[in-house]
Design an enzyme around this catalytic site. Structure first.
Site, PDB file in Angstrom:
ATOM      1  N   SER A  57       0.822  -1.211   0.000  1.00 22.52           N
ATOM      2  CA  SER A  57       0.000   0.000   0.000  1.00 22.52           C
ATOM      3  C   SER A  57       0.851   1.255   0.000  1.00 22.52           C
ATOM      4  O   SER A  57       0.531   2.245  -0.667  1.00 22.52           O
ATOM      5  CB  SER A  57      -0.935   0.004   1.218  1.00 22.52           C
ATOM      6  OG  SER A  57      -1.906  -1.013   1.122  1.00 22.52           O
TER       7      SER A  57
ATOM      8  N   HIS B  24     -18.133  10.154   2.203  1.00 25.62           N
ATOM      9  CA  HIS B  24     -18.157   9.876   0.771  1.00 25.62           C
ATOM     10  C   HIS B  24     -16.975   8.971   0.423  1.00 25.62           C
ATOM     11  O   HIS B  24     -15.872   9.448   0.202  1.00 25.62           O
ATOM     12  CB  HIS B  24     -18.111  11.172  -0.040  1.00 25.62           C
ATOM     13  CG  HIS B  24     -19.246  12.101   0.267  1.00 25.62           C
ATOM     14  ND1 HIS B  24     -20.518  11.907  -0.204  1.00 25.62           N
ATOM     15  CD2 HIS B  24     -19.292  13.210   1.049  1.00 25.62           C
ATOM     16  CE1 HIS B  24     -21.317  12.863   0.240  1.00 25.62           C
ATOM     17  NE2 HIS B  24     -20.595  13.672   1.006  1.00 25.62           N
TER      18      HIS B  24
ATOM     19  N   GLU C  63      -9.985   1.050  -2.784  1.00 28.05           N
ATOM     20  CA  GLU C  63      -9.857   1.164  -4.240  1.00 28.05           C
ATOM     21  C   GLU C  63     -11.071   0.561  -4.951  1.00 28.05           C
ATOM     22  O   GLU C  63     -10.957  -0.037  -6.026  1.00 28.05           O
ATOM     23  CB  GLU C  63      -8.566   0.491  -4.752  1.00 28.05           C
ATOM     24  CG  GLU C  63      -7.313   0.878  -4.021  1.00 28.05           C
ATOM     25  CD  GLU C  63      -6.894   2.313  -4.273  1.00 28.05           C
ATOM     26  OE1 GLU C  63      -7.552   2.983  -5.069  1.00 28.05           O
ATOM     27  OE2 GLU C  63      -5.925   2.753  -3.649  1.00 28.05           O
TER      28      GLU C  63
END
Length: 386
Positions: free
Chosen positions: A93, A138, A365
Protein backbone atom coordinates in the site's frame (compact mmCIF):
# COMPACT_ATOMS: atom_id res chain seq x y z
CA UNK A 1 6.89 -27.80 -5.57
CA UNK A 2 5.61 -24.27 -5.04
CA UNK A 3 2.28 -22.90 -6.32
CA UNK A 4 4.27 -20.78 -8.78
CA UNK A 5 6.08 -23.78 -10.24
CA UNK A 6 3.11 -26.07 -10.89
CA UNK A 7 2.14 -24.38 -14.18
CA UNK A 8 5.62 -22.95 -14.84
CA UNK A 9 4.15 -19.45 -14.59
CA UNK A 10 7.56 -17.81 -14.61
CA UNK A 11 8.10 -19.11 -18.15
CA UNK A 12 5.71 -16.37 -19.30
CA UNK A 13 8.06 -13.65 -18.05
CA UNK A 14 10.94 -11.99 -19.81
CA UNK A 15 14.38 -12.36 -18.25
CA UNK A 16 14.25 -8.72 -17.18
CA UNK A 17 10.86 -9.12 -15.50
CA UNK A 18 11.96 -12.26 -13.65
CA UNK A 19 15.15 -10.59 -12.47
CA UNK A 20 13.23 -7.53 -11.27
CA UNK A 21 10.81 -9.75 -9.31
CA UNK A 22 13.74 -11.63 -7.77
CA UNK A 23 15.35 -8.38 -6.64
CA UNK A 24 12.12 -7.28 -4.95
CA UNK A 25 11.75 -10.69 -3.29
CA UNK A 26 15.26 -10.39 -1.86
CA UNK A 27 14.54 -6.88 -0.57
CA UNK A 28 11.36 -8.08 1.13
CA UNK A 29 13.30 -10.97 2.67
CA UNK A 30 16.00 -8.66 3.99
CA UNK A 31 14.05 -5.56 5.02
CA UNK A 32 10.41 -6.56 5.62
CA UNK A 33 10.05 -10.17 6.75
CA UNK A 34 12.36 -9.99 9.78
CA UNK A 35 10.36 -7.07 11.24
CA UNK A 36 6.84 -7.04 9.84
CA UNK A 37 5.25 -9.14 12.58
CA UNK A 38 6.47 -6.60 15.14
CA UNK A 39 5.31 -3.69 12.98
CA UNK A 40 1.88 -5.26 12.79
CA UNK A 41 1.80 -6.03 16.52
CA UNK A 42 2.79 -2.52 17.58
CA UNK A 43 1.11 -0.63 14.77
CA UNK A 44 4.35 1.28 14.20
CA UNK A 45 6.35 1.00 10.97
CA UNK A 46 9.50 2.98 10.07
CA UNK A 47 7.84 4.22 6.89
CA UNK A 48 10.41 6.87 5.99
CA UNK A 49 13.35 4.47 6.33
CA UNK A 50 11.43 1.83 4.43
CA UNK A 51 10.56 4.28 1.65
CA UNK A 52 14.22 5.11 1.13
CA UNK A 53 15.08 1.41 0.82
CA UNK A 54 12.26 0.94 -1.68
CA UNK A 55 13.43 4.01 -3.57
CA UNK A 56 16.94 2.63 -3.93
CA UNK A 57 15.54 -0.32 -5.87
CA UNK A 58 13.37 1.90 -8.06
CA UNK A 59 10.07 0.66 -6.66
CA UNK A 60 8.43 4.06 -6.11
CA UNK A 61 6.69 5.10 -9.30
CA UNK A 62 8.45 2.17 -10.95
CA UNK A 63 6.13 2.12 -13.98
CA UNK A 64 6.49 5.85 -14.64
CA UNK A 65 9.11 7.32 -16.97
CA UNK A 66 11.49 10.21 -16.42
CA UNK A 67 12.09 12.28 -13.29
CA UNK A 68 14.15 9.55 -11.64
CA UNK A 69 11.50 6.84 -12.15
CA UNK A 70 12.51 3.36 -13.25
CA UNK A 71 10.14 3.06 -16.22
CA UNK A 72 9.66 -0.71 -15.94
CA UNK A 73 6.93 -2.60 -17.77
CA UNK A 74 3.43 -2.94 -16.33
CA UNK A 75 4.05 -6.64 -15.78
CA UNK A 76 7.30 -5.93 -13.93
CA UNK A 77 5.54 -3.36 -11.78
CA UNK A 78 2.77 -5.85 -11.05
CA UNK A 79 5.30 -8.49 -10.03
CA UNK A 80 6.87 -6.02 -7.63
CA UNK A 81 3.45 -5.48 -6.04
CA UNK A 82 3.04 -9.25 -5.69
CA UNK A 83 6.40 -9.64 -3.96
CA UNK A 84 5.80 -6.64 -1.69
CA UNK A 85 2.39 -7.90 -0.59
CA UNK A 86 3.84 -11.34 0.05
CA UNK A 87 5.65 -9.46 2.80
CA UNK A 88 2.66 -7.39 3.88
CA UNK A 89 -0.27 -5.57 2.29
CA UNK A 90 0.68 -2.42 4.17
CA UNK A 91 4.09 -2.31 2.50
CA UNK A 92 2.51 -2.72 -0.93
CA UNK A 93 0.00 0.00 0.00
CA UNK A 94 2.87 2.37 0.75
CA UNK A 95 4.24 1.78 -2.74
CA UNK A 96 0.85 1.90 -4.46
CA UNK A 97 -0.18 5.17 -2.86
CA UNK A 98 3.20 6.76 -3.42
CA UNK A 99 3.62 5.65 -7.03
CA UNK A 100 0.23 4.90 -8.56
CA UNK A 101 -1.77 7.61 -6.81
CA UNK A 102 0.32 10.59 -5.64
CA UNK A 103 3.19 10.35 -8.13
CA UNK A 104 0.99 9.28 -11.03
CA UNK A 105 -1.36 12.22 -10.46
CA UNK A 106 1.54 14.67 -10.64
CA UNK A 107 3.17 12.80 -13.56
CA UNK A 108 -0.07 12.67 -15.56
CA UNK A 109 -1.78 15.95 -14.65
CA UNK A 110 0.87 18.20 -13.12
CA UNK A 111 2.86 21.09 -14.47
CA UNK A 112 6.48 20.67 -15.44
CA UNK A 113 7.45 22.68 -12.36
CA UNK A 114 5.44 20.33 -10.10
CA UNK A 115 7.01 17.29 -11.72
CA UNK A 116 10.53 18.63 -11.34
CA UNK A 117 9.95 19.68 -7.74
CA UNK A 118 8.36 16.50 -6.42
CA UNK A 119 8.82 13.42 -8.60
CA UNK A 120 12.60 12.87 -8.25
CA UNK A 121 12.38 13.18 -4.46
CA UNK A 122 9.36 10.92 -4.30
CA UNK A 123 11.00 8.31 -6.54
CA UNK A 124 13.97 8.24 -4.16
CA UNK A 125 11.75 7.95 -1.09
CA UNK A 126 13.00 11.30 0.18
CA UNK A 127 9.48 12.78 0.05
CA UNK A 128 6.37 10.76 0.85
CA UNK A 129 3.03 11.56 -0.70
CA UNK A 130 -0.58 10.67 -0.07
CA UNK A 131 -3.82 10.92 -2.06
CA UNK A 132 -6.76 12.81 -0.62
CA UNK A 133 -9.98 11.68 -2.28
CA UNK A 134 -12.05 9.67 0.24
CA UNK A 135 -14.08 11.69 2.74
CA UNK A 136 -15.76 10.69 6.03
CA UNK A 137 -19.19 10.59 4.34
CA UNK A 138 -18.16 9.88 0.77
CA UNK A 139 -16.22 6.70 0.03
CA UNK A 140 -17.69 4.80 -2.91
CA UNK A 141 -19.34 7.98 -4.21
CA UNK A 142 -16.49 10.47 -4.74
CA UNK A 143 -18.79 12.71 -6.77
CA UNK A 144 -20.47 13.63 -3.49
CA UNK A 145 -17.30 15.16 -2.03
CA UNK A 146 -17.76 18.29 0.04
CA UNK A 147 -14.15 19.51 0.07
CA UNK A 148 -14.07 22.80 -1.81
CA UNK A 149 -11.52 25.24 -3.13
CA UNK A 150 -12.56 28.84 -3.80
CA UNK A 151 -10.66 31.66 -5.42
CA UNK A 152 -9.20 34.44 -3.28
CA UNK A 153 -7.43 36.75 -5.65
CA UNK A 154 -4.80 34.69 -7.44
CA UNK A 155 -4.79 32.10 -4.66
CA UNK A 156 -7.08 29.25 -3.66
CA UNK A 157 -8.60 28.61 -0.23
CA UNK A 158 -9.03 24.88 0.44
CA UNK A 159 -11.53 23.63 3.04
CA UNK A 160 -12.62 20.07 3.80
CA UNK A 161 -11.74 16.73 5.33
CA UNK A 162 -10.27 13.57 3.82
CA UNK A 163 -10.41 10.23 5.65
CA UNK A 164 -8.64 6.85 5.57
CA UNK A 165 -5.63 8.35 3.81
CA UNK A 166 -2.68 5.94 3.55
CA UNK A 167 0.72 7.54 4.29
CA UNK A 168 -0.90 10.74 5.63
CA UNK A 169 0.79 10.69 9.07
CA UNK A 170 4.26 10.53 7.50
CA UNK A 171 3.71 12.42 4.25
CA UNK A 172 5.26 15.70 3.14
CA UNK A 173 2.60 16.35 0.52
CA UNK A 174 -0.92 15.36 -0.45
CA UNK A 175 -2.62 15.35 -3.81
CA UNK A 176 -6.04 16.64 -2.76
CA UNK A 177 -9.18 16.56 -4.86
CA UNK A 178 -11.76 19.28 -4.36
CA UNK A 179 -14.79 20.81 -5.98
CA UNK A 180 -14.38 24.17 -7.67
CA UNK A 181 -16.85 26.20 -9.72
CA UNK A 182 -15.84 24.32 -12.86
CA UNK A 183 -16.18 20.83 -11.32
CA UNK A 184 -13.45 18.73 -9.68
CA UNK A 185 -9.74 19.47 -9.76
CA UNK A 186 -6.59 18.46 -7.91
CA UNK A 187 -4.03 20.35 -5.86
CA UNK A 188 -0.53 19.54 -4.64
CA UNK A 189 -0.65 20.49 -0.97
CA UNK A 190 2.46 20.54 1.26
CA UNK A 191 1.24 19.29 4.63
CA UNK A 192 3.24 21.81 6.67
CA UNK A 193 1.06 24.73 5.52
CA UNK A 194 -0.99 26.73 8.04
CA UNK A 195 -4.51 25.36 8.35
CA UNK A 196 -3.55 21.73 7.66
CA UNK A 197 -4.15 19.20 10.43
CA UNK A 198 -3.13 15.55 10.15
CA UNK A 199 -4.63 13.07 12.60
CA UNK A 200 -3.34 9.51 12.69
CA UNK A 201 -5.97 6.76 12.83
CA UNK A 202 -5.31 4.25 15.59
CA UNK A 203 -6.94 1.01 16.78
CA UNK A 204 -6.96 -0.56 13.33
CA UNK A 205 -7.38 -4.34 13.18
CA UNK A 206 -6.12 -4.48 9.61
CA UNK A 207 -3.19 -2.89 7.72
CA UNK A 208 -1.50 -2.22 11.04
CA UNK A 209 1.90 -2.03 9.32
CA UNK A 210 0.63 0.94 7.30
CA UNK A 211 0.29 4.57 8.40
CA UNK A 212 -3.29 5.83 7.96
CA UNK A 213 -4.69 9.27 8.75
CA UNK A 214 -7.24 12.01 8.43
CA UNK A 215 -6.48 15.27 6.61
CA UNK A 216 -8.31 18.42 7.69
CA UNK A 217 -8.03 21.64 5.65
CA UNK A 218 -9.25 24.88 7.23
CA UNK A 219 -9.07 27.62 4.60
CA UNK A 220 -5.61 26.53 3.55
CA UNK A 221 -4.14 29.15 1.23
CA UNK A 222 -2.62 27.71 -1.91
CA UNK A 223 -0.96 29.58 -4.77
CA UNK A 224 -2.36 29.17 -8.26
CA UNK A 225 0.68 27.00 -9.06
CA UNK A 226 -0.58 24.34 -6.61
CA UNK A 227 -3.38 23.32 -8.95
CA UNK A 228 -2.81 20.32 -11.23
CA UNK A 229 -3.32 22.13 -14.55
CA UNK A 230 -4.38 19.08 -16.58
CA UNK A 231 -6.77 17.59 -14.00
CA UNK A 232 -10.27 18.39 -15.19
CA UNK A 233 -13.26 16.59 -13.73
CA UNK A 234 -13.74 13.42 -11.74
CA UNK A 235 -12.15 11.30 -14.48
CA UNK A 236 -8.73 12.50 -13.32
CA UNK A 237 -8.78 10.99 -9.80
CA UNK A 238 -10.62 7.92 -11.12
CA UNK A 239 -7.82 7.30 -13.61
CA UNK A 240 -5.37 7.35 -10.70
CA UNK A 241 -7.50 4.77 -8.90
CA UNK A 242 -7.34 2.54 -11.98
CA UNK A 243 -3.54 2.69 -11.77
CA UNK A 244 -3.61 1.68 -8.11
CA UNK A 245 -6.20 -1.06 -8.66
CA UNK A 246 -3.97 -2.66 -11.26
CA UNK A 247 -1.24 -3.01 -8.63
CA UNK A 248 -3.76 -4.59 -6.25
CA UNK A 249 -4.67 -7.20 -8.89
CA UNK A 250 -1.10 -8.47 -8.55
CA UNK A 251 -0.53 -7.56 -4.92
CA UNK A 252 -3.37 -9.65 -3.49
CA UNK A 253 -1.77 -12.68 -5.13
CA UNK A 254 1.37 -12.07 -3.07
CA UNK A 255 -0.58 -12.44 0.17
CA UNK A 256 -2.29 -15.53 -1.24
CA UNK A 257 1.00 -17.11 -2.30
CA UNK A 258 2.59 -16.50 1.08
CA UNK A 259 -0.39 -18.15 2.79
CA UNK A 260 -0.21 -21.12 0.44
CA UNK A 261 3.53 -21.60 0.87
CA UNK A 262 3.13 -21.37 4.64
CA UNK A 263 0.33 -23.95 4.61
CA UNK A 264 2.29 -26.34 2.41
CA UNK A 265 5.37 -26.07 4.62
CA UNK A 266 3.31 -26.49 7.80
CA UNK A 267 1.25 -29.45 6.66
CA UNK A 268 4.25 -31.34 5.30
CA UNK A 269 6.08 -31.05 8.63
CA UNK A 270 3.20 -31.21 11.14
CA UNK A 271 2.35 -34.80 12.12
CA UNK A 272 -1.10 -35.91 13.29
CA UNK A 273 -2.45 -39.46 13.60
CA UNK A 274 0.96 -40.82 12.70
CA UNK A 275 1.61 -38.99 9.43
CA UNK A 276 2.06 -35.47 8.05
CA UNK A 277 -1.11 -33.45 7.65
CA UNK A 278 -0.27 -33.08 3.98
CA UNK A 279 -0.68 -36.82 3.59
CA UNK A 280 -4.44 -36.66 4.17
CA UNK A 281 -6.79 -36.41 1.22
CA UNK A 282 -8.75 -33.46 2.61
CA UNK A 283 -5.58 -31.42 3.05
CA UNK A 284 -4.38 -32.19 -0.46
CA UNK A 285 -7.79 -31.34 -1.91
CA UNK A 286 -7.69 -27.95 -0.21
CA UNK A 287 -4.16 -27.23 -1.39
CA UNK A 288 -5.00 -28.29 -4.94
CA UNK A 289 -8.10 -26.10 -5.15
CA UNK A 290 -6.39 -23.07 -3.58
CA UNK A 291 -3.36 -23.38 -5.87
CA UNK A 292 -5.69 -23.62 -8.85
CA UNK A 293 -7.32 -20.31 -7.90
CA UNK A 294 -3.94 -18.70 -7.30
CA UNK A 295 -2.72 -19.72 -10.73
CA UNK A 296 -5.91 -18.53 -12.44
CA UNK A 297 -5.52 -15.18 -10.69
CA UNK A 298 -1.88 -14.94 -11.74
CA UNK A 299 -2.75 -15.66 -15.37
CA UNK A 300 -5.47 -12.99 -15.23
CA UNK A 301 -3.04 -10.46 -13.77
CA UNK A 302 -0.43 -11.35 -16.38
CA UNK A 303 -2.98 -10.90 -19.18
CA UNK A 304 -3.99 -7.48 -17.83
CA UNK A 305 -0.33 -6.52 -17.59
CA UNK A 306 0.32 -7.42 -21.20
CA UNK A 307 -2.75 -5.39 -22.19
CA UNK A 308 -1.38 -2.46 -20.20
CA UNK A 309 2.02 -2.71 -21.84
CA UNK A 310 0.36 -2.62 -25.27
CA UNK A 311 -1.75 0.40 -24.30
CA UNK A 312 -5.02 -1.54 -24.46
CA UNK A 313 -5.99 -1.95 -20.79
CA UNK A 314 -9.44 -0.61 -19.89
CA UNK A 315 -10.79 0.34 -16.44
CA UNK A 316 -13.50 -2.33 -16.49
CA UNK A 317 -10.84 -4.97 -17.15
CA UNK A 318 -8.98 -3.81 -14.06
CA UNK A 319 -12.26 -4.16 -12.16
CA UNK A 320 -12.45 -7.79 -13.29
CA UNK A 321 -8.95 -8.39 -11.93
CA UNK A 322 -9.49 -6.58 -8.66
CA UNK A 323 -12.83 -8.27 -8.00
CA UNK A 324 -11.57 -11.77 -8.73
CA UNK A 325 -8.07 -11.72 -7.29
CA UNK A 326 -8.84 -10.06 -3.97
CA UNK A 327 -11.92 -12.22 -3.46
CA UNK A 328 -9.93 -15.38 -4.16
CA UNK A 329 -6.93 -14.23 -2.12
CA UNK A 330 -9.01 -13.74 1.00
CA UNK A 331 -10.63 -17.15 0.49
CA UNK A 332 -7.18 -18.69 0.16
CA UNK A 333 -6.00 -16.98 3.35
CA UNK A 334 -9.03 -18.12 5.33
CA UNK A 335 -8.73 -21.74 4.21
CA UNK A 336 -4.97 -21.84 4.78
CA UNK A 337 -5.62 -20.58 8.29
CA UNK A 338 -7.75 -23.65 9.00
CA UNK A 339 -4.92 -25.96 7.96
CA UNK A 340 -2.73 -24.53 10.71
CA UNK A 341 -5.38 -25.08 13.36
CA UNK A 342 -4.79 -23.00 16.47
CA UNK A 343 -1.37 -21.97 15.16
CA UNK A 344 -3.17 -20.22 12.33
CA UNK A 345 -4.10 -17.33 14.59
CA UNK A 346 -0.58 -16.91 15.96
CA UNK A 347 1.56 -13.99 14.90
CA UNK A 348 4.40 -16.46 14.50
CA UNK A 349 2.81 -17.33 11.18
CA UNK A 350 1.76 -14.73 8.57
CA UNK A 351 -1.61 -16.14 7.54
CA UNK A 352 -3.94 -14.36 9.98
CA UNK A 353 -2.10 -11.10 9.34
CA UNK A 354 -2.61 -11.53 5.60
CA UNK A 355 -6.27 -12.43 6.09
CA UNK A 356 -6.87 -9.35 8.24
CA UNK A 357 -5.05 -7.12 5.75
CA UNK A 358 -7.04 -8.51 2.84
CA UNK A 359 -10.25 -7.43 4.56
CA UNK A 360 -9.10 -3.86 3.88
CA UNK A 361 -7.85 -4.65 0.39
CA UNK A 362 -11.29 -6.11 -0.37
CA UNK A 363 -12.82 -2.72 0.46
CA UNK A 364 -10.41 -0.02 -0.67
CA UNK A 365 -9.86 1.16 -4.24
CA UNK A 366 -13.46 0.18 -4.91
CA UNK A 367 -15.48 -2.36 -2.96
CA UNK A 368 -16.37 -5.68 -4.54
CA UNK A 369 -19.89 -4.38 -5.05
CA UNK A 370 -18.64 -1.33 -6.93
CA UNK A 371 -16.56 -3.50 -9.26
CA UNK A 372 -19.51 -5.82 -9.83
CA UNK A 373 -21.54 -2.80 -10.94
CA UNK A 374 -18.74 -1.53 -13.18
CA UNK A 375 -18.63 -4.92 -14.90
CA UNK A 376 -22.42 -5.16 -15.00
CA UNK A 377 -22.70 -1.76 -16.65
CA UNK A 378 -20.26 -2.78 -19.37
CA UNK A 379 -22.11 -6.03 -19.99
CA UNK A 380 -25.59 -4.50 -20.13
CA UNK A 381 -25.08 -0.87 -21.07
CA UNK A 382 -27.15 0.12 -18.03
CA UNK A 383 -25.90 1.91 -14.93
CA UNK A 384 -27.11 0.53 -11.60
CA UNK A 385 -25.16 2.97 -9.45
CA UNK A 386 -28.14 5.23 -8.77
Amino acid sequence: MTPQELLALDSLLTAEEAAFADSVRRLVGDVVRPHVAQWYETGVTPVRDLARELGKLGLLGAHLTGYGCAGVSAVAYGLSCLELEAGDSGVRSLVSVQGSLAMYAIWKYGSEEQKQEWLPRMAAGEAIGCFGLTEPDHGSDPAGMTTRAVRDGDDWLLTGTKMWITNAPVAELAVVWAKVDQGVTGFVVPLDLPGVTVNEIHNKLSLRASATGELVFDRVRLPASAQLPEARGLKAPLSCLTEARYGIVWGALGAARDCLETAIDYTTTRTQFGRPLAGFQLTQAKLADLTLEYQKGWLLAHHLGRLADSGQLKPEQVSVGKLNNVREAIAIARTCRTMLGANGISGEYPIMRHANNLESVLTYEGTSEVHQLVIGQKLTGLSAFA
